[in-house]
Design a protein around this motif. Structure first.
Motif, short mmCIF file in Angstrom:
data_model
loop_
_atom_site.label_atom_id
_atom_site.label_comp_id
_atom_site.label_asym_id
_atom_site.label_seq_id
_atom_site.Cartn_x
_atom_site.Cartn_y
_atom_site.Cartn_z
N GLY A 65 0.69 -1.16 0.03
CA GLY A 65 -0.08 -0.06 -0.06
C GLY A 65 1.11 1.42 -0.05
N SER A 66 0.20 2.36 0.20
CA SER A 66 0.76 3.62 0.44
C SER A 66 0.93 4.35 1.67
N GLN A 73 3.05 7.06 4.58
CA GLN A 73 4.08 8.32 4.53
C GLN A 73 5.31 7.58 5.29
N SER A 106 10.40 2.17 -1.21
CA SER A 106 9.36 1.99 -2.39
C SER A 106 9.81 0.86 -3.54
N VAL A 110 4.69 -1.39 -2.71
CA VAL A 110 4.60 -0.48 -1.44
C VAL A 110 5.28 0.84 -2.03
N THR A 111 4.61 1.78 -1.49
CA THR A 111 4.93 3.15 -2.01
C THR A 111 5.14 3.91 -0.53
N ILE A 112 6.20 4.66 -0.62
CA ILE A 112 6.37 5.58 0.68
C ILE A 112 6.49 6.99 0.29
N SER A 113 5.82 7.76 0.65
CA SER A 113 5.79 9.19 0.27
C SER A 113 6.54 9.93 1.54
#
Length: 124
Positions: free
Chosen positions: A10-11, A13, A91, A120-123
């Motif tokens: 998922g995404s 922070q 990510s 996996v997306t990390i902002s």
């Protein structure tokens, strides 16, 4: 038929956490085997993240994730990757894999079976 099915991506922070799961079935290895997590970011080579040998639950981690990620399994052939303090550089598409034995480093060359991955997306 061997199946490795990842979930939990998922995404989030930076600084957040995710737990990935991998449901394994049909693995031909008896009695013990190696399972691991790998990741591949766009434009980069696939890299090993963590591995676990089911014979003694010995684990190996990539230096980049030591102290932040934890690999574990339950008694129902589900593999987990708990990821804490996530960074944007984490990510990637994360893959679960299985093979007959683990190496002293997390290497994909020893893995025979692979899942399709979870993103996996990390902002920041």
């Amino acid at each position: 038929q061997v199946q490795l099915v990842e979930s939990g991506g998922g995404s989030v922070q930076a600084g957040g956490s995710l737990r990935l799961s991998c449901a394994a079935s049909g693995l031909p290895y008896l009695p013990y085997y190696c399972v691991g997590w790998f990741r591949q970011a766009p434009g980069k080579e696939r890299e090993g993240v963590a591995s676990l040998y089911t014979g003694d639950d010995r684990t190996v981690y990539a230096d980049s994730v030591k102290g932040r990620f934890t690999i574990a399994r339950d008694n129902k052939r589900t593999l987990y990757l708990q990821m804490n303090n996530l960074k944007p550089e984490d990510s990637a598409m994360y893959y679960c894999a299985a093979g007959p034995a683990c190496d002293q480093e997390v290497r994909d060359s020893g893995m025979d079976y692979w899942g399709k991955g979870t993103l996996v997306t990390i902002s920041s």
